[in-house]
Design an enzyme around this catalytic site. Sequence first.
Site, PDB file in Angstrom:
ATOM      1  N   GLU B 208       0.777  -1.171  -0.064  1.00 55.76           N
ATOM      2  CA  GLU B 208      -0.039  -0.032   0.100  1.00 55.76           C
ATOM      3  C   GLU B 208       0.766   1.233   0.167  1.00 55.76           C
ATOM      4  O   GLU B 208       1.836   1.452   0.834  1.00 55.76           O
ATOM      5  CB  GLU B 208      -1.065  -0.008   1.148  1.00 55.76           C
ATOM      6  CG  GLU B 208      -1.773   1.132   1.466  1.00 55.76           C
ATOM      7  CD  GLU B 208      -2.507   1.048   2.744  1.00 55.76           C
ATOM      8  OE1 GLU B 208      -3.486   0.026   2.717  1.00 55.76           O
ATOM      9  OE2 GLU B 208      -2.488   2.056   3.456  1.00 55.76           O
ATOM     10  N   HIS B 405      -2.210  -6.195  16.385  1.00 54.40           N
ATOM     11  CA  HIS B 405      -1.629  -6.513  15.014  1.00 54.40           C
ATOM     12  C   HIS B 405      -2.419  -5.945  14.051  1.00 54.40           C
ATOM     13  O   HIS B 405      -1.865  -5.829  12.593  1.00 54.40           O
ATOM     14  CB  HIS B 405      -1.266  -7.857  14.843  1.00 54.40           C
ATOM     15  CG  HIS B 405      -2.358  -8.837  14.192  1.00 54.40           C
ATOM     16  ND1 HIS B 405      -3.538  -8.848  14.720  1.00 54.40           N
ATOM     17  CD2 HIS B 405      -2.250  -9.364  12.902  1.00 54.40           C
ATOM     18  CE1 HIS B 405      -4.327  -9.745  13.927  1.00 54.40           C
ATOM     19  NE2 HIS B 405      -3.413  -9.991  12.757  1.00 54.40           N
TER      20      HIS B 405
END
Lengths: 148, 482
Positions: B208, B405
Amino acid sequence: MKRDLDSKPEHQKYRTLSHTADLGLRIWGATLEDLYANAGEALTATITDRRGLRLKESKEITVEAPDREALLVAWLNHLLYLYDIDGFLGREFKVRELSPERLTATARGDIFDPDRHVGKTAVKAATYHQLEITRTKDGWQATVILDL
Amino acid sequence: MADQIKLRQVDEYRWEIPQEGKMRTRGLIFASKEMLPKIREDKSLEQVANVATLPGIEGPSMAMPDIHWGYGFPIGGVAAFNLEEGVVSPGGVGYDINCGVRLLRTNLERADIESRMETLVDTLFGNIPSGVGSRRKELKLTVPTLKQVLRYGAEWAVKNGYGSADDLAHIEAGGRIEGADPEMVSQFAMDRGKDQLGTLGSGNHFTEVGYVAEIFDEALAAALGLFKGQVTVIVHTGSRGLGHQVCDDFIKVMLKASAKYGIWLPDRQLCSAPIQSPEGRQYLGAMAAAANFAFANRQMITHWVRESFEQVFKMGPRQLGLELIYDVAHNIAKIEKHLINGKEKTVCVHRKGATRAFPPGHPETPQAYKETGQPVLIPGDMGRYSYVLVGTQKALEETFGSTCHGAGREMSRHMALKAAKGRDIIKELAKQGIIVRGAGKRTVDEEISEAYKDVSDVVEVTHGAGISRKVAKLKPLGVIKG
């Protein structure tokens, strides 16, 4: 995971069960041999649209495990291994020899080609979590959860 | 059943499962009150209680606020086991060994790249193999080379021209877990790994391009090299088929070992062996090897990210400043030293969907972050945002230096597909200024934004509880999905 409320429609080989992060498979078979073969089909159908696969490759597969539940996981994970190493996906499966600890089968199918085949969901592994094979009144039923 | 699990509120962010039955310790869940009904919908709390039954567990069996139902251990689970009686469990690491995240900074600002995003995303998509069954045709590793990768991890990649030595100083464990034993990795696993090094894979993995949208702590952000409006890159992937095979191979070993060592299992997927047993040591050697494969994988993808930026913007590496901020593992078991009841003890910390979050000054916190604490990277979904945090002393004391996470799924993939039906998700995201390329429409649909919990809720809990500290929020501009 939701328990399926409805009983299995006739001739259905498998269905998916909803699980938040992963995916469950409920598989049926008139015999244990059918159950394992149908599990193979269910796995392939998770990864791609089976109808796009031609019957041009054939693989002889033998897997071993301590019991018939573990054998189902070993079978599915071996199919994932074949897919990873050269893209092979079985469309039809024939279980030729079966004991609770050993399965020998022939898988016929195609090599996955991103240009021709639809990539659906990648499967990391079949797991032992909530793994179950039970007898039903007209055969066998299995539940296995796939890690996606 | 999940609704039978007792939960006692400790404070605003902490909930305890009292020690009962076969549990050897209590359970400790980090969550807000608002999160509980959703958490109680599945069996993840039962899984926290199950982990608490394993021998040699030190401290509570914990879960981070992104807890959800896994197999065996919950996702978001943290559990430490002593070396004397404790166990190691492949199910406590997961199939995707060393699935993890890395963050790169740049010298670019959002305005510099916005008009070229389509080209950039297409170039990344062309350079990084993605999707179901992705492989690199030009890079098939021989067995001796693959063994080098397994032994040396990201060091191997750097030595072979993928990135610089400086990158290694910015990776958890230097990009190489000690004690990796390639001989413990089966031929099946090697077969699966040989042409998957440098591939993204599928599912929730992505690369990304984004920008720093908000800074929460100016001093920490500056120390990490982050500024508002800056372009950043996140890479999220793991050890691919090689890691999946190592996990599957060792679950078979551990099913036998559990019986051999008399370890009672509430769920077969929790199968384990004493850390000091041959089976335990063999798994740790194989797991470290798979973890090293994952570090090398992210390192190589980083190399192609850099090449893609150079191709599109016609700039050199110095001008682009695509430097690694950090790389964290979030599916791993690590041998670490922790203070337990005032005494230093060596334990095996399982983090399954949890990130190490070591404080400033810790010996394993890299030199560059001695003052700030170890950077923690929390990816969100492709339509919203991700977070950069740092580790804290509180985390070290309370959670064996661990935090959350990610966002965690809220919808099953099936529900997500239903929600995406009849919609063009790629177009919808493009309208919001996010260019997405996926190998298949289905993966993109399964990964729609609303399928995930809001990652900011998760991060607020860890920040509020003090087990990590917010530094910056990143928003996506372009995403490649598997």
